[in-house]
Design a protein around this motif. Structure first.
Motif, short mmCIF file in Angstrom:
data_model
loop_
_atom_site.label_atom_id
_atom_site.label_comp_id
_atom_site.label_asym_id
_atom_site.label_seq_id
_atom_site.Cartn_x
_atom_site.Cartn_y
_atom_site.Cartn_z
N VAL A 1 0.87 -1.17 0.00
CA VAL A 1 0.00 0.00 0.00
C VAL A 1 0.91 1.22 0.00
CG1 VAL A 1 -1.79 1.28 1.22
CG2 VAL A 1 -1.80 -1.23 1.23
N TYR A 2 0.68 2.12 -0.93
CA TYR A 2 1.49 3.31 -1.09
C TYR A 2 0.74 4.52 -0.53
CZ TYR A 2 4.90 0.84 -3.91
OH TYR A 2 5.88 -0.03 -4.34
N PHE A 3 1.44 5.28 0.30
CA PHE A 3 0.87 6.46 0.95
C PHE A 3 1.64 7.70 0.52
CE2 PHE A 3 -1.71 4.24 4.11
CZ PHE A 3 -1.06 3.01 4.22
N CYS A 4 0.93 8.80 0.40
CA CYS A 4 1.62 10.08 0.24
C CYS A 4 1.53 10.84 1.56
CB CYS A 4 1.03 10.90 -0.91
SG CYS A 4 -0.74 11.22 -0.81
N ARG A 5 2.57 11.61 1.81
CA ARG A 5 2.66 12.37 3.05
C ARG A 5 3.19 13.76 2.74
NH1 ARG A 5 7.12 10.35 7.10
NH2 ARG A 5 8.39 11.76 5.83
N ALA A 6 2.63 14.74 3.40
CA ALA A 6 3.10 16.12 3.25
C ALA A 6 3.63 16.61 4.59
CB ALA A 6 1.96 17.01 2.77
N ARG A 7 4.71 17.33 4.53
CA ARG A 7 5.23 17.96 5.72
C ARG A 7 5.23 19.48 5.52
NH1 ARG A 7 11.33 17.46 7.73
NH2 ARG A 7 11.53 19.48 6.71
N TYR A 8 4.60 20.17 6.45
CA TYR A 8 4.61 21.62 6.45
C TYR A 8 5.07 22.08 7.81
CZ TYR A 8 3.02 26.44 6.34
OH TYR A 8 2.97 27.82 6.41
N ASN A 9 6.19 22.75 7.85
CA ASN A 9 6.86 23.09 9.10
C ASN A 9 7.07 21.80 9.90
OD1 ASN A 9 7.04 25.78 8.46
ND2 ASN A 9 5.12 26.31 9.44
N THR A 10 6.49 21.69 11.07
CA THR A 10 6.69 20.49 11.90
C THR A 10 5.52 19.54 11.83
OG1 THR A 10 5.78 21.61 13.84
CG2 THR A 10 8.17 21.76 13.50
N GLN A 11 4.55 19.84 10.99
CA GLN A 11 3.35 19.01 10.91
C GLN A 11 3.43 18.04 9.74
OE1 GLN A 11 0.75 19.14 13.18
NE2 GLN A 11 2.18 20.46 14.28
N PHE A 12 2.95 16.82 9.99
CA PHE A 12 2.89 15.79 8.96
C PHE A 12 1.42 15.46 8.67
CE2 PHE A 12 7.28 14.51 8.48
CZ PHE A 12 7.86 14.98 9.65
N TYR A 13 1.12 15.29 7.40
CA TYR A 13 -0.23 14.96 6.97
C TYR A 13 -0.16 13.76 6.04
CZ TYR A 13 -0.84 19.75 8.57
OH TYR A 13 -0.83 20.89 9.32
N TRP A 14 -1.07 12.82 6.28
CA TRP A 14 -1.08 11.57 5.52
C TRP A 14 -2.36 11.46 4.71
CZ3 TRP A 14 2.78 7.79 5.60
CH2 TRP A 14 3.79 7.97 6.56
N GLY A 15 -2.22 10.87 3.52
CA GLY A 15 -3.38 10.50 2.75
C GLY A 15 -3.70 9.03 2.99
N GLN A 16 -4.82 8.60 2.49
CA GLN A 16 -5.13 7.17 2.54
C GLN A 16 -4.27 6.47 1.51
OE1 GLN A 16 -6.49 8.82 0.26
NE2 GLN A 16 -6.85 7.37 -1.38
N GLY A 17 -4.04 5.21 1.68
CA GLY A 17 -3.15 4.51 0.77
C GLY A 17 -3.84 4.05 -0.50
N THR A 18 -3.01 3.68 -1.46
CA THR A 18 -3.50 3.06 -2.69
C THR A 18 -2.72 1.77 -2.90
OG1 THR A 18 -3.98 3.41 -5.04
CG2 THR A 18 -1.95 4.39 -4.21
N GLN A 19 -3.43 0.69 -3.17
CA GLN A 19 -2.81 -0.62 -3.26
C GLN A 19 -2.13 -0.82 -4.61
OE1 GLN A 19 -2.75 -3.35 -0.91
NE2 GLN A 19 -1.30 -4.17 -2.43
N VAL A 20 -0.90 -1.28 -4.55
CA VAL A 20 -0.16 -1.68 -5.75
C VAL A 20 0.18 -3.15 -5.60
CG1 VAL A 20 1.97 -1.40 -7.06
CG2 VAL A 20 0.76 0.61 -6.19
N THR A 21 -0.24 -3.95 -6.56
CA THR A 21 0.05 -5.38 -6.54
C THR A 21 0.77 -5.74 -7.83
OG1 THR A 21 -1.93 -5.82 -5.22
CG2 THR A 21 -0.93 -7.69 -6.35
N VAL A 22 1.94 -6.31 -7.67
CA VAL A 22 2.75 -6.73 -8.83
C VAL A 22 2.78 -8.25 -8.83
CG1 VAL A 22 4.93 -6.52 -10.04
CG2 VAL A 22 4.14 -4.66 -8.55
N SER A 23 2.09 -8.82 -9.81
CA SER A 23 1.96 -10.27 -9.85
C SER A 23 1.63 -10.72 -11.26
CB SER A 23 0.86 -10.72 -8.89
OG SER A 23 0.64 -12.11 -8.99
N SER A 24 2.09 -11.90 -11.59
CA SER A 24 1.75 -12.47 -12.88
C SER A 24 0.53 -13.38 -12.77
CB SER A 24 2.94 -13.24 -13.46
OG SER A 24 3.39 -14.22 -12.54
#
Length: 114
Positions: free
Chosen positions: A91-114
């Protein structure tokens, strides 16, 4: 600050995906933007980031395969993932940092499979 990640899915080994993360806020251009992933049963790990000046950093495991970029006009950050491997499955998440604060988004699933 609210973050919304998208673009995950199922892809075969060697394939590509492009993740996007849209952010709110009128100070987007100043954010440090980071992609983090979490594989099943493992802790979250750093993938890549890009600062306000456009400087980038990558985990050794993805360097040369992944590219992080940002579009300040669209309040968006991207992760272009090429030559995907099964071990990139997470699951891949993006995160933003502004000054000392961190903000997270919800994740998005990446599946690598044959």
């Amino acid at each position: 600050v609210q973050l919304q990640a998208s673009g995950g899915g199922l892809v075969q080994p060697g394939g590509s995906l492009r993740l996007s993360c849209a952010a709110s806020g009128n100070r987007f251009s100043t954010y440090l933007l980071t992609w983090v992933r979490q594989a099943p049963g493992k802790q979250r790990e750093f993938v890549a980031d890009i600062n306000s000046g456009g400087d980038t950093a990558y985990a050794e495991s993805v360097r040369g395969r992944f590219t992080v970029s940002r579009d300040n006009a669209k309040n968006a950050v991207y992760l272009q993932m090429n030559s995907l491997k099964p071990e990139d499955t997470a699951v891949y998440f993006c995160r933003a940092r502004y000054n000392t604060q961190f903000y997270w988004g919800q994740g998005t699933q990446v599946t690598v499979s044959s």
